[in-house]
Scaffold this motif. Structure first.
Motif, PDB file in Angstrom:
ATOM      1  N   PHE A   1      -3.915  31.988 -56.481  1.00  0.00           N
ATOM      2  CA  PHE A   1      -4.675  33.087 -57.310  1.00  0.00           C
ATOM      3  C   PHE A   1      -5.755  33.932 -56.407  1.00  0.00           C
ATOM      4  N   GLY A   2      -5.677  33.765 -55.161  1.00  0.00           N
ATOM      5  CA  GLY A   2      -6.757  34.517 -54.372  1.00  0.00           C
ATOM      6  C   GLY A   2      -8.302  33.686 -54.406  1.00  0.00           C
ATOM      7  N   PHE A   3      -8.305  32.602 -54.975  1.00  0.00           N
ATOM      8  CA  PHE A   3      -9.598  31.967 -54.669  1.00  0.00           C
ATOM      9  C   PHE A   3      -9.792  31.567 -53.253  1.00  0.00           C
ATOM     10  N   LEU A   4     -10.885  31.546 -52.873  1.00  0.00           N
ATOM     11  CA  LEU A   4     -11.288  31.114 -51.576  1.00  0.00           C
ATOM     12  C   LEU A   4     -12.799  30.305 -51.338  1.00  0.00           C
ATOM     13  N   SER A   5     -12.791  29.330 -50.524  1.00  0.00           N
ATOM     14  CA  SER A   5     -13.818  28.747 -50.482  1.00  0.00           C
ATOM     15  C   SER A   5     -14.676  29.320 -49.197  1.00  0.00           C
ATOM     16  N   PRO A   6     -15.444  30.171 -49.571  1.00  0.00           N
ATOM     17  CA  PRO A   6     -16.209  30.836 -48.602  1.00  0.00           C
ATOM     18  C   PRO A   6     -17.371  29.915 -47.631  1.00  0.00           C
ATOM     19  N   GLY A   7     -17.503  28.793 -48.002  1.00  0.00           N
ATOM     20  CA  GLY A   7     -18.426  27.860 -47.245  1.00  0.00           C
ATOM     21  C   GLY A   7     -20.064  28.116 -47.467  1.00  0.00           C
ATOM     22  N   ASP A   8     -20.328  29.426 -48.150  1.00  0.00           N
ATOM     23  CA  ASP A   8     -21.703  29.575 -48.338  1.00  0.00           C
ATOM     24  C   ASP A   8     -22.045  29.511 -49.950  1.00  0.00           C
ATOM     25  N   LEU A   9     -21.074  28.973 -50.593  1.00  0.00           N
ATOM     26  CA  LEU A   9     -21.150  29.061 -52.067  1.00  0.00           C
ATOM     27  C   LEU A   9     -21.170  27.604 -52.333  1.00  0.00           C
ATOM     28  N   THR A  10     -22.331  27.114 -53.132  1.00  0.00           N
ATOM     29  CA  THR A  10     -22.308  25.626 -53.397  1.00  0.00           C
ATOM     30  C   THR A  10     -22.607  25.566 -54.803  1.00  0.00           C
ATOM     31  N   PHE A  11     -22.313  23.939 -54.968  1.00  0.00           N
ATOM     32  CA  PHE A  11     -22.535  23.569 -56.356  1.00  0.00           C
ATOM     33  C   PHE A  11     -23.023  22.083 -56.466  1.00  0.00           C
ATOM     34  N   GLY A  12     -24.352  21.772 -56.251  1.00  0.00           N
ATOM     35  CA  GLY A  12     -24.859  20.539 -55.982  1.00  0.00           C
ATOM     36  C   GLY A  12     -24.393  20.009 -54.890  1.00  0.00           C
ATOM     37  N   GLU A  13     -23.892  18.508 -54.956  1.00  0.00           N
ATOM     38  CA  GLU A  13     -23.308  17.830 -53.887  1.00  0.00           C
ATOM     39  C   GLU A  13     -21.923  17.959 -53.620  1.00  0.00           C
ATOM     40  N   VAL A  14     -21.092  18.653 -54.499  1.00  0.00           N
ATOM     41  CA  VAL A  14     -19.790  19.117 -54.468  1.00  0.00           C
ATOM     42  C   VAL A  14     -19.379  19.681 -53.038  1.00  0.00           C
ATOM     43  N   PRO A  15     -18.578  19.052 -52.035  1.00  0.00           N
ATOM     44  CA  PRO A  15     -18.229  19.601 -50.907  1.00  0.00           C
ATOM     45  C   PRO A  15     -17.794  21.080 -51.098  1.00  0.00           C
ATOM     46  N   THR A  16     -18.075  21.972 -50.157  1.00  0.00           N
ATOM     47  CA  THR A  16     -18.199  23.463 -50.321  1.00  0.00           C
ATOM     48  C   THR A  16     -16.400  23.700 -50.378  1.00  0.00           C
ATOM     49  N   GLU A  17     -15.674  22.930 -49.777  1.00  0.00           N
ATOM     50  CA  GLU A  17     -14.145  23.457 -49.868  1.00  0.00           C
ATOM     51  C   GLU A  17     -13.680  23.318 -51.228  1.00  0.00           C
ATOM     52  N   TYR A  18     -14.356  22.802 -52.218  1.00  0.00           N
ATOM     53  CA  TYR A  18     -13.994  22.744 -53.675  1.00  0.00           C
ATOM     54  C   TYR A  18     -14.882  23.806 -54.453  1.00  0.00           C
ATOM     55  N   VAL A  19     -15.655  24.292 -54.083  1.00  0.00           N
ATOM     56  CA  VAL A  19     -16.316  25.343 -54.783  1.00  0.00           C
ATOM     57  C   VAL A  19     -15.721  26.930 -54.106  1.00  0.00           C
TER      58      VAL A  19
END
Length: 164
Positions: free
Chosen positions: A124-142
């Motif tokens: 759908f075009g979603f990307l894991s930019p690496g500088d987007l975070t949510f608590g302790e969730v690994p950034t590849e899932y944010v």
């Protein structure tokens, strides 16, 4: 299949559908029905779409406002998205997501974020930019999908219905 907005009287069916859809999901803590109910109760259910098959609700998706510490404009969170187990893998979730994203664009949203499987949501075009975070969730899932030129960066904060 028809997709429409949630209407009064759908609440109990959506609650039960969400409960059933997440029952076998290993990463679920069972809070998804409570989250949807809380979003609705708090007035944070920006979009609530249902998928109908033979006039029965077989899918649901919720979109709610989020705050992102280093992003401007109005961003929304996708989820939960639920499809009845008997109807999964038939494209219902895909249609709910695509319809919801198009509706967010029509609201002049800056974009949408989610926590989920990059292999699925990248279509759908979603990307894991690496500088987007949510608590302790690994950034590849944010993940984020910007509707304009400005990307999402920083810490994502969901509404209180998510337990934050």
């Amino acid at each position: 299949m028809k997709i429409r907005d949630e209407i009064p009287g759908d609440e109990a069916t959506i609650h039960e559908l969400t409960k059933i859809a997440f029952a076998a999901v290993e990463m679920s803590d069972g809070s998804e029905p409570r989250i949807v109910d809380g979003l609705r109760k708090n007035g944070d259910l920006t979009l609530s779409l249902v998928a109908l098959s033979d006039d029965q609700i077989v899918g649901h998706i919720a979109f709610s406002p989020v705050e992102i510490s280093e992003a401007s404009g109005q961003w929304y969170g996708l989820g939960p998205v639920s499809v009845h187990p008997e109807h999964q893998r038939a494209g219902i979730g895909r249609q709910l997501i695509a319809t919801g994203l198009e509706r967010l664009r029509s609201l002049n949203a800056a974009g949408c974020v989610l926590l989920g499987d990059p292999g699925y949501y990248s279509r759908f075009g979603f990307l894991s930019p690496g500088d987007l975070t949510f608590g302790e969730v690994p950034t590849e899932y944010v993940q984020a999908l910007a509707f304009g030129p400005e990307p999402a960066r920083g810490e994502v904060r969901y509404t209180s219905a998510f337990g934050g």
